[in-house]
Design a protein around this motif. Structure first.
Motif, PDB file in Angstrom:
ATOM      1  N   CYS A  60      -6.023  46.516  46.937  1.00 28.04           N
ATOM      2  CA  CYS A  60      -5.198  46.569  48.446  1.00 28.04           C
ATOM      3  C   CYS A  60      -5.811  47.890  49.091  1.00 28.04           C
ATOM      4  O   CYS A  60      -6.310  48.819  48.386  1.00 28.04           O
ATOM      5  CB  CYS A  60      -3.844  46.944  47.856  1.00 28.04           C
ATOM      6  N   MET A  62      -3.398  48.833  51.896  1.00 30.27           N
ATOM      7  CA  MET A  62      -2.368  48.965  52.720  1.00 30.27           C
ATOM      8  C   MET A  62      -1.497  50.227  52.597  1.00 30.27           C
ATOM      9  O   MET A  62      -0.725  50.649  53.384  1.00 30.27           O
ATOM     10  CB  MET A  62      -1.335  47.837  52.648  1.00 30.27           C
ATOM     11  N   CYS A  63      -1.632  50.889  51.441  1.00 35.60           N
ATOM     12  CA  CYS A  63      -1.215  52.194  51.288  1.00 35.60           C
ATOM     13  C   CYS A  63      -2.147  52.903  50.458  1.00 35.60           C
ATOM     14  O   CYS A  63      -2.844  52.279  49.641  1.00 35.60           O
ATOM     15  CB  CYS A  63       0.455  52.229  50.571  1.00 35.60           C
ATOM     16  N   ALA A  65      -1.867  53.941  47.221  1.00 35.74           N
ATOM     17  CA  ALA A  65      -1.987  53.468  46.003  1.00 35.74           C
ATOM     18  C   ALA A  65      -3.132  52.447  45.808  1.00 35.74           C
ATOM     19  O   ALA A  65      -3.737  52.501  44.632  1.00 35.74           O
ATOM     20  CB  ALA A  65      -0.739  52.820  45.508  1.00 35.74           C
ATOM     21  N   GLU A  66      -3.732  51.712  46.632  1.00 35.74           N
ATOM     22  CA  GLU A  66      -4.720  50.847  46.406  1.00 35.74           C
ATOM     23  C   GLU A  66      -4.851  50.167  45.326  1.00 35.74           C
ATOM     24  O   GLU A  66      -5.647  50.059  44.262  1.00 35.74           O
ATOM     25  CB  GLU A  66      -6.047  51.672  46.303  1.00 35.74           C
ATOM     26  N   CYS A  67      -3.540  49.358  45.107  1.00 39.37           N
ATOM     27  CA  CYS A  67      -3.605  48.627  43.575  1.00 39.37           C
ATOM     28  C   CYS A  67      -4.458  47.447  43.641  1.00 39.37           C
ATOM     29  O   CYS A  67      -5.079  47.137  44.761  1.00 39.37           O
ATOM     30  CB  CYS A  67      -1.974  47.799  43.808  1.00 39.37           C
ATOM     31  N   ALA A  94       2.759  43.876  42.606  1.00 38.17           N
ATOM     32  CA  ALA A  94       2.194  44.168  43.982  1.00 38.17           C
ATOM     33  C   ALA A  94       3.376  44.434  44.628  1.00 38.17           C
ATOM     34  O   ALA A  94       4.287  43.585  44.389  1.00 38.17           O
ATOM     35  CB  ALA A  94       1.196  43.011  44.621  1.00 38.17           C
ATOM     36  N   CYS A  95       3.616  45.412  45.641  1.00 40.23           N
ATOM     37  CA  CYS A  95       4.711  45.508  46.374  1.00 40.23           C
ATOM     38  C   CYS A  95       4.663  44.354  47.421  1.00 40.23           C
ATOM     39  O   CYS A  95       3.753  43.849  47.725  1.00 40.23           O
ATOM     40  CB  CYS A  95       5.043  46.793  47.128  1.00 40.23           C
ATOM     41  N   LYS A  97       4.465  44.860  50.529  1.00 42.46           N
ATOM     42  CA  LYS A  97       3.762  44.899  51.628  1.00 42.46           C
ATOM     43  C   LYS A  97       2.263  44.454  51.067  1.00 42.46           C
ATOM     44  O   LYS A  97       1.816  43.862  51.769  1.00 42.46           O
ATOM     45  CB  LYS A  97       3.778  46.533  51.652  1.00 42.46           C
ATOM     46  N   GLY A  98       2.025  45.019  49.949  1.00 40.82           N
ATOM     47  CA  GLY A  98       0.686  44.373  49.515  1.00 40.82           C
ATOM     48  C   GLY A  98       0.690  42.849  49.470  1.00 40.82           C
ATOM     49  O   GLY A  98      -0.415  42.185  49.750  1.00 40.82           O
ATOM     50  N   ARG A 243       3.035  55.580  47.443  1.00 41.59           N
ATOM     51  CA  ARG A 243       3.194  55.077  46.333  1.00 41.59           C
ATOM     52  C   ARG A 243       1.981  55.358  45.351  1.00 41.59           C
ATOM     53  O   ARG A 243       0.984  55.449  45.491  1.00 41.59           O
ATOM     54  CB  ARG A 243       2.999  53.402  46.434  1.00 41.59           C
ATOM     55  N   THR A 245       1.571  53.502  42.159  1.00 40.73           N
ATOM     56  CA  THR A 245       2.530  52.373  41.947  1.00 40.73           C
ATOM     57  C   THR A 245       3.034  52.724  40.354  1.00 40.73           C
ATOM     58  O   THR A 245       4.226  52.117  40.230  1.00 40.73           O
ATOM     59  CB  THR A 245       1.497  51.135  41.821  1.00 40.73           C
ATOM     60  N   HIS A 789       6.957  53.971  53.358  1.00 40.97           N
ATOM     61  CA  HIS A 789       5.909  53.095  52.995  1.00 40.97           C
ATOM     62  C   HIS A 789       5.532  51.993  53.850  1.00 40.97           C
ATOM     63  O   HIS A 789       4.394  51.824  54.003  1.00 40.97           O
ATOM     64  CB  HIS A 789       6.223  52.744  51.815  1.00 40.97           C
TER      65      HIS A 789
HETATM   66  S1  SF4 Z   1       1.961  49.791  46.645  1.00 38.55           S
HETATM   67 FE1  SF4 Z   1       1.768  48.029  47.813  1.00 38.55          FE
HETATM   68  S2  SF4 Z   1       0.814  48.451  49.822  1.00 38.55           S
HETATM   69 FE2  SF4 Z   1       0.504  50.206  48.250  1.00 38.55          FE
HETATM   70  S3  SF4 Z   1      -1.415  49.570  47.519  1.00 38.55           S
HETATM   71 FE3  SF4 Z   1       0.294  48.859  46.024  1.00 38.55          FE
HETATM   72  S4  SF4 Z   1       0.410  46.604  46.863  1.00 38.55           S
HETATM   73 FE4  SF4 Z   1      -0.681  47.821  48.495  1.00 38.55          FE
END
Ligand code: SF4
Lengths: 945, 248
Positions: A60, A62-63, A65-67, A94-95, A97-98, A243, A245, A789
């Motif tokens: 990811c 989108m924040c 954390a790059e999950c 994954a949140c 948002k992800g 985040r 995560t 977030h």
């Molecule tokens: S916390 Fe959410 S938005 Fe941030 S990297 Fe992980 S999945 Fe993506």
């Protein structure tokens, strides 16, 4: 004809008693419980949808954390997004948002084509051009700038997310050392203590689980045990702001599974505070005060003979340098009286007066932190990260974790910057900075490395390490003067600004100052900074001020690596899971195109063998980034690789290391397995995990029969923990040689960077700094700000999240509006659709205010107010009244409001009544050591509109 | 004697899978265990596979227990069931197929798509009242239960082609998907000393294996001995076949 064979062999009794048949088990019911019948047509359609699905592993963006993610792709479109269960960082999660990333990838508001400005900067008027035209336009200007002003007069700011190495490489080769990233304008004081003392950056609790650990029998197994007993989150809100995560789920898991106590120190009752056992609503901008009082209490009350007072684990002294000086310097303040309250520094009474917290509570937290082990003290981005004197807090916080025996122990405090895998290697192109160039200074020709032309390291901010300084707009207006090194006296203007995926007009210093800097003109009518290039997949405010827009592939369309703050070596691939949409291009292609055009125009610094011939694809580039990974040391307990010599540097795939397929170089102390590659990662669900260990700073000396420093880690100059600030010595040497005192030090009245503990007050805090006491009456509120977030720019383009409120600063309080958004079409595909949104159905930036303050002012939730600072700068907002914030404090989200770019989707429609916190930041109040804007130091008055 | 052996087996299958899906969904509740013990009355132990014989031996003592002891045993069983299969924490024998197919992964792996396609081929989607993922043992057993019920209806309607398709789907599913039951049984034996739980999983494995074998011989011999369109007939003119099928 018949079916004779079939029933000859059966185990079922045939008796009339059972002939009644199915349903004998009447007590159980016969309805389906887990499955549902659907129509044949629907089943067929769903099967067809699933049939062509490819699962790809990526990360990811989108924040921060790059999950690690698993994306389901069909017909080259992202169809579903899940967490990648093979990656222990986010462990399959994954949140929201992800998981909603498709709405960003397929947003109608994305940048789609290269464009060149036709109106004035800021008007947002562009014409569509071809890539060739856009690249040629930029290359022509760069060629001219280089020949007239020198390559150093360009800044490449690679923004917030990773995937920046291609741009660094391009501009290092072009000849500019001035490549930077969003980190330059964000939370540098927070990272300062760990950097000085450990060579690190970010201290996190050891709560990432599972972690891969070597077992006694030699095997590797995932350890899922939470050991942490206490976490103090100070101005850190992992549930809503940045985040990491594992920190959110780990906090809850440590609490549930290990009875871990959570203490939150924050002016606002954040979501993290909601999970805490204790919430201390501290006065804003007093983090160093709180930490100093904790340290004084611990030093004064430590008693090794009493089990309930054994706060300090004195063993730390063996593994560190300079504690005595640090302690003496800290204690030297104890007898001094603070002019603001006439109380002795760092005493409980002093801290009570300054932080607004009862002294008993401060003592209790210090005591709990002293006796509870393992524990972690973690401090945050907003405060102290964004305070003028946040350095002091991060130094004290680091010291507190070390002396209580919590540093790098299982369940304790880990500096994740120095435990993660190394990546990038030669791909980043740092070696280009060693190239010698000549400049004429006062009529004399001087030769030196490109590196020595750095605008900060050899300019005004020598201690702004890692190329991070946020003093940009001033540079655009005033230019750079080199104060140190061979090029001392060399002056240059900033002639080009490349901004890639960042948006400093909204996130860096005061918005008005940025606008001023980017629109300032010379007498001849030309812009002072004649070239501004924006490379992004979104059209943000800074893009409106660009001359050229280059549309970059989104995070699903480009390749790179992710490794955000794990406690041990772990890397995962961001794969290009679909082809770039529209006319977007990936960073490798953009780098190659621009390099080639510059070479065609005669630039000899950009060679085919360094660019387009070397990197024929993104994969080639990322393979080079991976070549030195993990680059970890074989240290700590349990030893990651007991079959390899202790202390050696390890590179190679987890598989080859495990199989012993390695070369060992005893001279260089290196163990090299098979190189990690994109191909290997793809074959392993995108993830490489190497073993975790703890106590990585020590080794067991078999002759002395005791632990001794291993002198391998942490990565400070001495390879020991440093309470003496040796890292500053190099800057002091520069000052000595040149005789010029950096501007930040001058402000503090210092001549050199100190060698040990130091203290100075923050600005714009009338309750701690006597200079500002006069403002308290007219500006009765301290304003704080926190990241939300799901309200970061990219995610405001995800309308699915617009119904998710956050802590009073991002609330469904919109006026009715109509907007075209990307929405699912019923087949899982995102299509543009015009929607009407009712009032109060969509989250917008708001300002949280305490109920007692609201009552006094006669303000209620939803009322519009004007917020004004002592500099006469204003922003307007709706108020959200809550008990969840300290009286006298108001809070806004970061970048949630006043968003004036049409690229911001539905958020743009709210721009006239939502707040832009950065209109209130003092652009001249830069934190004195690293030059970062101090977003968290401000006071305001509020009037009802 | 007019008793249709095929129908008897088909009915047995419906009931067996019905009990098993309840058992793994709700755990060993008393009324479910009661039904399981009743099911043994319908098994010809002398002709049964070693697994079924073992499970019979392990579970039979339950029958003789007086009420209070029975209750007590059920309660202990429920605890052991949770410990082994549910948690808290990571249970030693998770009941999700994906955990066995790719040991480094949790839910939603390759298996998820394949299982969904299986269900969809019979017009089903997961997502009933229980909200458990599609690869849970109880859901997979429910799928076989559903198909077993449909097969019985086909048989009774004499719809041979649909019945054949259904039976083949069941065989493929049991063989190609539900084979992970073997690992569950092994893990239970390794992780539990409870004879009843061991009996239950051994029974589950035994029934599935017996069923696969039955399906195999049924499908093969039916295909070989008659036109596909009339794999099974129950017409009155065909009583010979039925009689041939009788067990003595
Ligand atoms: S916390 Fe959410 S938005 Fe941030 S990297 Fe992980 S999945 Fe993506």
């Amino acid at each position: 004809m018949g079916t004779p064979e079939i029933s000859r062999r059966t185990f079922v009794k045939l008796s009339a008693a059972f002939a009644a048949g199915a349903g004998l088990s009447l007590g159980l019911g016969t309805d389906l419980l887990n499955l549902m019948k659907i129509g044949a047509a629907e089943a067929k359609e769903l099967s067809q949808q699933l049939a062509g699905v490819l699962k790809k592993y990526t990360a990811c963006a989108m924040c921060p954390a790059e999950c690690a993610l698993e994306m389901w792709i069909k017909d080259d479109r992202v169809f579903k997004i899940y967490g990648n269960a093979s990656c222990p960082f986010n462990d399959g999660t994954a949140c929201a948002k992800g998981a909603a990333g498709q709405q960003l990838i397929y947003s109608p508001d994305r940048l789609k084509h290269p464009m060149i400005r036709v109106g004035e900067r800021g008007e947002g008027k562009f014409k569509r051009v071809s890539w060739e035209e856009a690249i040629d336009f930029v290359a022509q200007k760069l060629t001219k700038i280089k020949s007239e002003f020198g390559a150093e007069s360009i800044i490449m700011d690679a923004g917030d997310v990773t995937d920046r190495d291609q741009y660094y490489r391009l501009f290092f080769a072009y000849g500019s050392p001035n490549c930077t990233e969003h980190g330059s304008i964000c939370d540098t004081p927070r990272r300062h203590g760990p950097k000085l003392m450990l060579g690190g950056k970010r201290i996190e609790p050891d709560i990432m689980r599972p972690v891969l650990v070597r077992q006694k029998n030699g095997s590797l197994q995932y350890d899922k045990q939470y050991r942490t007993k206490l976490i103090i989150f100070h101005g850190w809100n992992p549930f809503v702001a940045t985040r990491i995560t594992y920190e959110g789920r780990g906090t809850v898991a440590a609490k549930v599974e290990n009875g871990c106590k959570i203490i939150v120190v924050d002016p606002a009752h954040t979501n993290t505070a909601a999970k805490a056992d204790m919430w201390l609503p501290i006065r804003p901008s007093t983090s160093p005060d709180f930490f100093a009082a904790m340290l004084r209490y611990i030093l004064e009350n430590d008693d090794p003979t009493r089990f309930d007072r054994r706060y300090i684990d004195w063993g730390f002294k063996k593994f560190s340098l300079g504690w005595e000086e640090f302690e003496a310097s800290f204690k030297s303040w104890w007898n001094k009286s603070d002019p603001i309250n006439n109380l002795p520094y760092f005493s409980l009474e002093w801290a009570e007066n300054r932080t607004g917290l009862p002294k008993e509570q401060i003592a209790e937290v210090a005591h709990l932190f002293g006796i509870t082990k393992p524990a972690a003290l973690v401090w945050g981005m907003q405060s102290p990260g964004h305070n003028y004197n946040g350095y002091v807090a991060s130094i004290l916080g680091t010291a507190l974790n070390i002396i209580t025996g919590n540093f790098d122990v299982p369940g304790g405090a880990i500096d994740t910057e120095i435990t993660k895998a190394s990546k990038g290697g030669n791909a980043t192109g740092k070696h280009f900075k060693n190239k010698k160039v000549k400049r004429t200074i006062d009529g004399k020709e001087i030769e030196g490395e490109v590196e020595r032309l750095h605008m900060d390291a050899y300019g005004d901010w020598p201690a702004g390490w890692d190329e991070v300084v946020g003093d940009f707009p001033r540079r655009f207006l005033e230019g750079v003067t080199i104060n140190y090194g061979p090029f001392k006296g060399h002056k240059y203007s900033i002639k080009a600004f490349f901004i890639r995926t960042g948006n400093p007009i909204i996130t860096g210093s005061a918005t008005y100052r940025w606008k001023e800097a980017l629109t300032a003109k010379e007498k001849n009518g030309e812009y002072k900074v004649p070239l501004v290039v924006n490379i992004d997949s979104l059209y943000l405010e800074t893009g409106m001020y660009a001359d050229v827009i280059l549309p970059e592939a989104s995070y699903a369309e480009r390749m790179s690596l992710s490794d955000i703050y794990p406690p041990h070596a772990l890397l995962f691939l961001r794969d290009a899971v679909i082809k770039p949409l529209h006319e977007c291009k990936n960073p490798t292609d953009i780098m190659n195109m621009l390099a080639k055009r510059l070479a065609d125009l005669g630039d000899k610094d950009l060679k085919a063998s360094d660019f387009w011939e070397k990197y024929k694809s993104e994969e080639d580039f990322v393979d080079e980034m991976l070549a030195g990974s993990p680059g970890m040391f074989n240290i700590g307990e349990p030893l990651p690789y007991p079959n390899f010599p202790e202390g050696y540097k390890i590179t190679g795939t987890p598989e080859s290391l495990e199989a012993g397929k390695v070369n060992i170089n005893h001279e260089k102390k290196e163990v090299k397995g098979e190189l990690l590659t994109v191909k290997w990662l793809r074959a392993h669900k995108g993830v490489a995990v190497w073993p975790m260990s703890w106590n990585r700073y020590r080794r067991f000396d078999k002759e002395k029969l005791e632990y001794v420093p291993n002198k391998t880690w942490p990565p400070t100059g001495s390879k020991m923990i440093e309470f003496s600030f040796k890292r500053y010595e190099q800057y002091n040497k520069l000052i000595e040689a040149s005789g010029i005192i950096p501007i930040g030090l001058k402000q503090l009245g210092w001549e050199r960077y100190p060698q040990s503990f130091y203290w100075f007050e923050t600005k714009w805090n009338p309750y701690t700094n006597p200079e500002y006491a006069k403002y308290a009456k007219d500006f009765p509120f301290q304003i704080i700000c926190g990241r939300v977030h799901h309200a970061m720019s990219g995610t405001q383009l995800v309308p699915w999240l617009a119904e998710t409120p956050a802590e009073g600063t991002f609330m469904p309080m919109n006026n009715a509006f109509e907007y075209e958004i990307g929405d699912a079409d019923g087949k899982g595909q995102i299509q543009p659709k015009r929607n009407k949104f009712k009032a109060n159905s969509w989250c917008v930036g708001t300002m949280a205010m305490n109920a007692s303050d609201a009552t006094k002012m006669g303000v209620k939730t939803g009322d519009q107010v004007m917020v004004e600072n002592p500099l006469g700068k204003k922003t307007t907002t709706k108020v959200f009244v809550t008990e969840g914030i300290r009286p006298g404090t108001v809070k806004m989200g970061f970048g949630t409001g006043g968003r004036f770019t049409p690229g911001m989707g539905g958020t743009y429609a709210q721009r006239n009544y939502t707040p832009n916190h950065n209109e209130l930041v003092d652009p001249d109040n830069l934190s004195p050591i690293m030059g970062m804007p101090t977003y968290a130091d401000m006071i305001v008055k509020i009037t009802k509109v | 004697m007019g008793l249709d052996v095929v129908e008897a087996v088909l009915k047995f299958r419906v009931d067996a899978y019905n009990i098993l899906r309840h058992l793994y969904l709700f755990g060993p509740r008393r009324h479910i265990i009661d039904e399981l013990l009743h099911l043994f009355d319908r098994i010809d132990i002398a002709n049964a596979s070693p697994d079924l014989v073992t499970s019979f031996k392990l579970l039979e003592p339950l029958k003789g227990l007086e009420s209070a002891r029975y209750e007590e045993t059920i309660e202990r069983l429920q605890y052991e069931f949770s410990r082994l299969f549910i948690g808290p924490g990571s249970p030693p024998v998770p009941l999700y197929e994906s955990r066995y197919r790719s040991p480094d992964s949790l839910l939603m792996q390759e298996t998820a798509i394949a299982i969904r396609l299986n269900y969809l081929s019979s017009g089903l989607v997961s997502g009933g009242a229980s909200h458990i993922p599609e690869d849970h043992l109880a859901v997979e057993l429910e799928y076989v239960y559903y198909l077993a019920g449909e097969t019985l209806k086909d048989f009774q309607k004499n719809d041979t082609q649909t019945m054949k398709d259904n039976l083949e789907e069941q065989r493929n599913f049991l063989q190609g998907r539900l084979d992970w039951i073997a690992e569950i049984a092994e893990r239970v034996v390794a992780n539990s000393e409870d004879s009843i739980i061991t009996g239950i999983v051994t029974f589950t494995r035994g029934i599935i294996e017996e069923d696969v074998e039955w399906l195999r011989t049924y499908i093969e011999s039916a295909s070989a001995s008659q036109p596909a369109a009339a794999m099974v007939t129950r017409s009155s003119s065909d009583t010979g076949a039925q009689q041939d099928g009788e067990i003595h």
